[in-house]
Structure formats: structure tokens, C-alpha cells
Design a protein around this motif. Sequence first.
Motif, PDB file in Angstrom:
ATOM      1  N   UNK A 237       0.819  -1.221   0.000  1.00 16.01           N
ATOM      2  CA  UNK A 237       0.000   0.000   0.000  1.00 16.01           C
ATOM      3  C   UNK A 237       0.851   1.269   0.000  1.00 16.01           C
ATOM      4  N   UNK A 238       2.061   1.176  -0.560  1.00 19.15           N
ATOM      5  CA  UNK A 238       2.931   2.358  -0.553  1.00 19.15           C
ATOM      6  C   UNK A 238       3.364   2.772  -1.959  1.00 19.15           C
ATOM      7  N   UNK A 239       2.674   2.278  -2.996  1.00 21.61           N
ATOM      8  CA  UNK A 239       3.132   2.521  -4.365  1.00 21.61           C
ATOM      9  C   UNK A 239       2.749   3.893  -4.899  1.00 21.61           C
ATOM     10  N   UNK A 240       1.486   4.258  -4.784  1.00 22.96           N
ATOM     11  CA  UNK A 240       0.999   5.498  -5.397  1.00 22.96           C
ATOM     12  C   UNK A 240       0.573   6.571  -4.395  1.00 22.96           C
ATOM     13  N   UNK A 241      -0.095   6.169  -3.336  1.00 19.75           N
ATOM     14  CA  UNK A 241      -0.711   7.144  -2.442  1.00 19.75           C
ATOM     15  C   UNK A 241      -0.197   6.987  -1.015  1.00 19.75           C
ATOM     16  N   UNK A 242      -0.716   7.842  -0.129  1.00 21.54           N
ATOM     17  CA  UNK A 242      -0.431   7.737   1.291  1.00 21.54           C
ATOM     18  C   UNK A 242      -0.788   6.326   1.768  1.00 21.54           C
ATOM     19  N   UNK A 243       0.073   5.733   2.582  1.00 25.41           N
ATOM     20  CA  UNK A 243      -0.104   4.344   3.001  1.00 25.41           C
ATOM     21  C   UNK A 243      -1.433   4.113   3.725  1.00 25.41           C
ATOM     22  N   UNK A 244      -1.782   5.009   4.621  1.00 24.15           N
ATOM     23  CA  UNK A 244      -3.040   4.833   5.354  1.00 24.15           C
ATOM     24  C   UNK A 244      -4.235   4.915   4.413  1.00 24.15           C
ATOM     25  N   UNK A 245      -4.195   5.850   3.472  1.00 24.93           N
ATOM     26  CA  UNK A 245      -5.282   5.991   2.500  1.00 24.93           C
ATOM     27  C   UNK A 245      -5.413   4.742   1.642  1.00 24.93           C
ATOM     28  N   UNK A 246      -4.278   4.251   1.135  1.00 20.84           N
ATOM     29  CA  UNK A 246      -4.309   3.051   0.295  1.00 20.84           C
ATOM     30  C   UNK A 246      -4.777   1.832   1.093  1.00 20.84           C
ATOM     31  N   UNK A 247      -4.353   1.736   2.353  1.00 18.19           N
ATOM     32  CA  UNK A 247      -4.766   0.607   3.188  1.00 18.19           C
ATOM     33  C   UNK A 247      -6.284   0.566   3.305  1.00 18.19           C
ATOM     34  N   UNK A 248      -6.892   1.716   3.512  1.00 14.83           N
ATOM     35  CA  UNK A 248      -8.349   1.772   3.628  1.00 14.83           C
ATOM     36  C   UNK A 248      -9.029   1.462   2.300  1.00 14.83           C
ATOM     37  N   UNK A 274       7.614   3.772  13.222  1.00 15.95           N
ATOM     38  CA  UNK A 274       6.608   3.384  14.212  1.00 15.95           C
ATOM     39  C   UNK A 274       5.351   4.232  14.098  1.00 15.95           C
ATOM     40  N   UNK A 275       5.529   5.505  13.814  1.00 15.99           N
ATOM     41  CA  UNK A 275       4.385   6.403  13.694  1.00 15.99           C
ATOM     42  C   UNK A 275       3.480   6.004  12.532  1.00 15.99           C
ATOM     43  N   UNK A 276       4.101   5.591  11.427  1.00 11.60           N
ATOM     44  CA  UNK A 276       3.318   5.158  10.270  1.00 11.60           C
ATOM     45  C   UNK A 276       2.528   3.894  10.606  1.00 11.60           C
ATOM     46  N   UNK A 277       3.179   2.945  11.255  1.00 14.92           N
ATOM     47  CA  UNK A 277       2.503   1.702  11.633  1.00 14.92           C
ATOM     48  C   UNK A 277       1.324   2.004  12.554  1.00 14.92           C
ATOM     49  N   UNK A 278       1.540   2.873  13.538  1.00 15.32           N
ATOM     50  CA  UNK A 278       0.466   3.227  14.479  1.00 15.32           C
ATOM     51  C   UNK A 278      -0.711   3.874  13.757  1.00 15.32           C
ATOM     52  N   UNK A 279      -0.406   4.771  12.804  1.00 18.70           N
ATOM     53  CA  UNK A 279      -1.489   5.451  12.090  1.00 18.70           C
ATOM     54  C   UNK A 279      -2.287   4.466  11.239  1.00 18.70           C
ATOM     55  N   UNK A 280      -1.612   3.617  10.488  1.00 14.22           N
ATOM     56  CA  UNK A 280      -2.308   2.647   9.647  1.00 14.22           C
ATOM     57  C   UNK A 280      -3.162   1.717  10.511  1.00 14.22           C
ATOM     58  N   UNK A 281      -2.598   1.255  11.626  1.00 17.80           N
ATOM     59  CA  UNK A 281      -3.366   0.387  12.523  1.00 17.80           C
ATOM     60  C   UNK A 281      -4.615   1.084  13.045  1.00 17.80           C
ATOM     61  N   UNK A 282      -4.444   2.316  13.482  1.00 17.94           N
ATOM     62  CA  UNK A 282      -5.572   3.053  14.052  1.00 17.94           C
ATOM     63  C   UNK A 282      -6.665   3.292  13.020  1.00 17.94           C
TER      64      UNK A 282
END
Length: 361
Positions: A237-248, A274-282
Motif C-alpha cells: 500500500x505504498x506505491x501510489x498514495x499515502x499508506x493509510x489511504x491506500x490501506x483503507x 513506528x508512527x506510520x505503523x500506528x497510524x495505519x493500525x488506528x
Amino acid sequence: MAKLSNDSKLKGVKGMKDSFIDSLARVAGIRIDPKRKFYSATPEEILCGATTDIYFVRTHEILSELGLINTPVMAEVFCRREGVFAGIKEVMDLLEDKDVEVWALPEGSSMQGKEVVLRLKGPYGEFGIFETPILGFLASSSGWATAARLAKEAAGEKPVLCFGARHIHPAVAPVMERAAIVGGCDGASCILAAKLAGREPQGTIPHAMILIIGDTVKAALAYHRLMPPDAPRTVLVDTFKDEAEEALRVAEALGLGLTGVRLDTPGERGGVTPELVKEVRARLDQKGYNHVRIFVSGGLTPERIRVLSEAGADAFGVGSYISGAAPIDMTLDLKEVNGTPLTKRGRIPGETPNERLVKMK
């Protein structure tokens, strides 16, 4: 020494036929086939002695001329630092038809620095010329297995896959990833490595597929539709967009069919933090996608694994930390000659007690 069987003809080397390399004349007669495809040694070349250091051939020839080649000896191999013992299966295959008794630590055992990990007894001519490959088998595999053990210990109960094949020569990549499994990795991406370890290869999808398809969600849907049901649906989920956005976006598209999302953010973009992982998880949890696991990869070390695990990462793909691990130096010493304790200065002659050694042959 027994010569190689007729079905073990050398490929890529001229002038050797099925001969065991026991003299300088045979070394001089080696000719490399100009059509040879790769530089890596074949099993036949290892078995005939072509990967040994030249001075063992000189020793074999001199001792043969003196009538001493079959002198009974006892040799011991010790490791220079602590780690995980691996590579003994290949040593045993090398010595399979040799008149040698073998004691060794079981593969996967922890070993202490300076511990005797292997003991050989028999006529010197049966194994002396193979000292180089014996030590090489053990040194490299033990180094890789040790790195894998450290990565797995950092991850605890969470899965660790070895992704190191791309960082190493393809001829030895299967050896490396098999050793990683011996050290504790839960799987390997290299097809041959996994098969050698009695496993099935594991992995996700590459950025190349997403780039060619042009959209992460479209790529995820194609994967979900075309791959077998038992293939985990873990999507980058890190190819084109923000990871959290793509994950959703991917989670919304696949729903309960999505196994996990993989974060492999390059260092040029700050890497996986760690901050990225926390945000995606949340963000996944807030939308009800608690079942989606977070798989992380990219430059992982035991220290980073611990930090990212605490942040919420569920699984790890470890590459260069394992593949780039330094070999654990192994040293072989003769400790007895003709039944008499005898060795070089600086070593203690005679058998070194180690109740952990197991009779292998």
C-alpha cells in the motif's frame, strides 16, 4: 579414495572426466568449458575436490607418495563465536561414501564461542582434501542461521519471512534461505529454498505489478480473483498514495478477504516508521478492519523489528540483515595422529569433551 560415479560427470569443466582431484597434474589438466553458463560450483565439482584450497591437493599428493595418506587421524572443528549451528546436512552428504566417523551438534543447535561443533575420525585421505568445503558449508550457513535467530527473537511470536534471495548470488540463495529457516524464520520467498526446507514459498506482490496495472485497488482485486484461495491476500500500500489511504481503499475493496497490508516505504520517503505503523493500525481499526494485519519490510534489523512490533506490526520480511550476515569462522585442527594426541601449538591435543555432540555416521 573412491572416484565419482559415471553418472556424476562434470559439466562446464574440461579435462577432469570423473577424476577425484588428488594431484597437481589433475589440477593443471582442468580446463573451463567456454560454454559454461555460471561461475558457481556444481555438486560434482564440490564432490571431486575442485572447490578446495590448493595446498590440500599438494598435501594429498605428498602423503600419497610417502605412503601416509591413510594415516588414522582425529580432527575437530570449533566455531570462533557463538551462534546457531547449520550446514551439517551438506557436510554429511559430502562425506556420505567416505570411511569417516562423524560427531556433530544437531542442526539448529545454539553453539558457544570456541565450542567443538564437529569431530571426524578416519584415514586422513578420506576427508583431508575436503577441509575447505566442510568449513565453508558450516561457516556460511551458521552465519545466516544466527542472523535469522536474532530476527526471530526480536519478533517473538510474530512471523518472520526471509526475503534475502535478491541480495545474494542465486547459486547460494537457496542455501541462505534454508539456513534462515533452520535459524527460526517462519518461511522463505525463494522457491527452491522453501522446497529444500520442506515448505512452500511465501511472499506478497511486487511494486512492479501494481505499477503496470496502474492502481493498487485494481491490482488487489486482480490478485484476489486470480490467485488460489490459500494464497494470503497481503497487498502493498505504498506505491501510489499515502499508506493509510491506500490501506483503507484496499480494505474497502476486499473486505474480509484482505489478509493484510504490507508497508515497504523506501528510505527516500522516510522508510517504515513506528508512527506510520500506528497510524495505519488506528485507521484500519476505526473502520472496523481489525482483522487486517500489518506486514512490514525494508531494511529491517532486530532493533527495528522490536520497535515496529511495539507500534503494531504483525509480521516481518527480513532481507539483507540475514543475507548479509558474516559467516561464523570455523577452524579444523588435527587433534590425534595414529591414535596419539597431537596437534599444533596453541591447541590442546586429544579429544575435546563435548557431550552435546551426536554420532552422525
